[in-house]
Write an enzyme that holds these catalytic residues in place. Sequence first.
Site, PDB file in Angstrom:
ATOM      1  N   HIS A 179      15.236  18.619 -17.461  1.00  0.00           N
ATOM      2  CA  HIS A 179      14.217  18.650 -18.515  1.00  0.00           C
ATOM      3  C   HIS A 179      13.958  17.279 -19.129  1.00  0.00           C
ATOM      4  O   HIS A 179      12.826  16.940 -19.446  1.00  0.00           O
ATOM      5  CB  HIS A 179      14.570  19.677 -19.591  1.00  0.00           C
ATOM      6  CG  HIS A 179      14.255  21.071 -19.142  1.00  0.00           C
ATOM      7  ND1 HIS A 179      15.212  21.999 -18.849  1.00  0.00           N
ATOM      8  CD2 HIS A 179      13.066  21.645 -18.883  1.00  0.00           C
ATOM      9  CE1 HIS A 179      14.618  23.098 -18.430  1.00  0.00           C
ATOM     10  NE2 HIS A 179      13.317  22.926 -18.455  1.00  0.00           N
ATOM     11  N   GLU A 419      10.086  32.531 -11.633  1.00  0.00           N
ATOM     12  CA  GLU A 419      11.077  31.461 -11.475  1.00  0.00           C
ATOM     13  C   GLU A 419      12.466  32.013 -11.183  1.00  0.00           C
ATOM     14  O   GLU A 419      13.449  31.291 -11.257  1.00  0.00           O
ATOM     15  CB  GLU A 419      11.074  30.523 -12.685  1.00  0.00           C
ATOM     16  CG  GLU A 419      11.118  31.187 -14.018  1.00  0.00           C
ATOM     17  CD  GLU A 419      10.940  30.218 -15.193  1.00  0.00           C
ATOM     18  OE1 GLU A 419      11.025  28.994 -15.016  1.00  0.00           O
ATOM     19  OE2 GLU A 419      10.744  30.724 -16.313  1.00  0.00           O
ATOM     20  N   ASP A 443      13.134  26.156 -11.605  1.00  0.00           N
ATOM     21  CA  ASP A 443      14.181  27.167 -11.728  1.00  0.00           C
ATOM     22  C   ASP A 443      14.274  28.032 -10.478  1.00  0.00           C
ATOM     23  O   ASP A 443      15.365  28.447 -10.079  1.00  0.00           O
ATOM     24  CB  ASP A 443      13.935  28.033 -12.970  1.00  0.00           C
ATOM     25  CG  ASP A 443      14.448  27.339 -14.220  1.00  0.00           C
ATOM     26  OD1 ASP A 443      15.526  26.720 -14.147  1.00  0.00           O
ATOM     27  OD2 ASP A 443      13.771  27.387 -15.265  1.00  0.00           O
ATOM     28  N   CYS A 490       3.491  25.733 -11.412  1.00  0.00           N
ATOM     29  CA  CYS A 490       3.607  24.785 -12.533  1.00  0.00           C
ATOM     30  C   CYS A 490       4.951  24.046 -12.503  1.00  0.00           C
ATOM     31  O   CYS A 490       5.229  23.244 -13.372  1.00  0.00           O
ATOM     32  CB  CYS A 490       3.403  25.477 -13.876  1.00  0.00           C
ATOM     33  SG  CYS A 490       4.690  26.650 -14.269  1.00  0.00           S
TER      34      CYS A 490
HETATM   35  C1  PEP Z   1      10.155  25.713 -13.777  1.00  0.00           C
HETATM   36  O1  PEP Z   1      11.253  26.262 -13.891  1.00  0.00           O
HETATM   37  O2  PEP Z   1       9.676  25.351 -12.688  1.00  0.00           O
HETATM   38  C2  PEP Z   1       9.349  25.435 -14.982  1.00  0.00           C
HETATM   39  C3  PEP Z   1       8.119  25.013 -14.898  1.00  0.00           C
HETATM   40  O3  PEP Z   1       9.963  25.602 -16.179  1.00  0.00           O
HETATM   41  P1  PEP Z   1      11.005  24.531 -16.799  1.00  0.00           P
HETATM   42  O4  PEP Z   1      10.983  23.325 -15.917  1.00  0.00           O
HETATM   43  O5  PEP Z   1      10.570  24.272 -18.170  1.00  0.00           O
HETATM   44  O6  PEP Z   1      12.295  25.284 -16.723  1.00  0.00           O
HETATM   45 MG    MG Z   2      11.837  27.133 -15.798  1.00  0.00          MG
END
Ligand code: PEP
Ligand code: MG
Length: 534
Positions: A179, A419, A443, A490
């Site tokens: 993150h 995810e 994820d 995404c």
């Molecule tokens: C993901 O898991 O791909 C996602 C977009 O969410 P995050 O990266 O915030 O966990």
């Molecule tokens: Mg995620």
Amino acid sequence: MEIVRGTAAFPGIAIGEARYYYQAENSEEKNLDASAQLALLSRARDRLEKELLETKTEENQERLWEEQEILHSSAFFKALEDMICSEKVHATYALAVTEREMEEAFGGLETPFIKKRLQAMNRVSERLLFILEELTRKTSFLVRPGIVVAEALTPAQMISLEKENLLALVTRVGSEVAHSSIMAKSLNVPVLADVDVKSEWNGKLVIVDGYTGNVYIDPDAETWKEYEIRRKCEFLEKEALLCLKDEEDVTLDGKQVGIYANIGSLDDLDSVKYYGAAGIGLIRSEFQYLGRENYPGEEELFEGYRNVAEAMEGKLAIIRTVDLGADKQSEYMKIPPEINPIMGNRGIRFCLDHREILKSQLSAIYRAGAYGRLAVMYPMITSLEEIDELRLLEEEVKAELRERKLPFCDDMETGIMIETPAAVMISRELAQRVDFLSLGTNDLTQYTLAMDRQNPNLKDKYLDHHPAILRMIELVILQGHKEGCKVMICGELASDITLTEKFLKMGIDALSVVPACILPVRKVLRSVKISERR
Ligand code: PEP
Ligand code: MG
């Protein structure tokens, strides 16, 4: 000049002063202002005292009483304060050292009284460390432009940085999809992970090469000059792409596919516009919940979302409800320690256990929907029951808004993130219940491969191009389309231009990427013919 090799997690070149981010409890940074550290400790102590009083119940009173005893123990705090005064170190560091010394001195004793006291001391120290960490974070760190060098950074620590001064992020722990990296990528600065960082770099001139993964410490004049030239060329290349800013997201054979932006803070709205995104495909709403002392109220959330809705001037913005837990938590949330937080009570599981938090966020989103085109999206879904429960909750929230006579959007689109492998397997049934599916490949990869997405030791094994992941994406597109659902990606994989053609041929409807990747992806998209055989 020293050259250290790491892993390139986001491209770019940065030249500037290294700012070593001391994780206070293991930082041996000295010569700090002792009175400021003592004041910090005293604030933390007061806060914990208050917290103990507030959480007292019949069942836990003995335990809390033991903890209060420690909080009032003059021996423990005297040792701590002496260390802060004589060595001028961080309060957190002094706390960690004092606790360790007490353990070493008394840990071998079998007396039940001593054992209980040590356990209470551990609990108190742990809470104090947490509080101190939060209080320390609020002090300015990047007061002038710099390259942040750290062992690791949590999302809350990232949020507290002065973003306008961040030139690059270099960490030991982390990866392309951690993150903290994603947040730095939104700022369009180079990111390196898996670097053998050293506190001695603090204050030195460094060059970060986000293409090769190299860091140059105290570069010689020749290297410095070479990188100045490369930085200018990079800037010109990026400028050249700007001619695509107002172009349509359409393939050579005419298929419209939206290229949206992922954002993690309202500050990113400017770059969404600068790079000409078709809309916002993912707002990571955690930014309003981390690095503070209490949950944001409905009004504060509403103001933020209304800002987004208005700024987007009719373009779609998808707000993901808050994905708390695991690495995204703050002290005030009081999430009990978990053995495996990545698999813990996080995302929608956490929100469904704390319905009031989710309800105020949903109210804020629906209300802001009256000012522009918003959609709501839920993270970490694993079952149909969850989404059925959420749909009922949505109706409850809307009924309350009607009763409060507040304007809101009654027919907002709803989506869910795919995810988890469970969500992939039930994607058709999920698609029957919502308007769109969005693949969170960060994820999804982590849970499918059973590999921590931010563990640098797995960097050669964490393969987001794994056939299992690509087949899952294809399956979700197929199942979603059978139910008339739009399907987008995404996760970070959406910005991987080596896969753009593949995704388009699978039938993806939209890709959502960090703002700086919009134009490179648009360029590839506009050169692809979907109708060509795979
Ligand atoms: C993901 O898991 O791909 C996602 C977009 O969410 P995050 O990266 O915030 O966990
Ligand atoms: Mg995620």
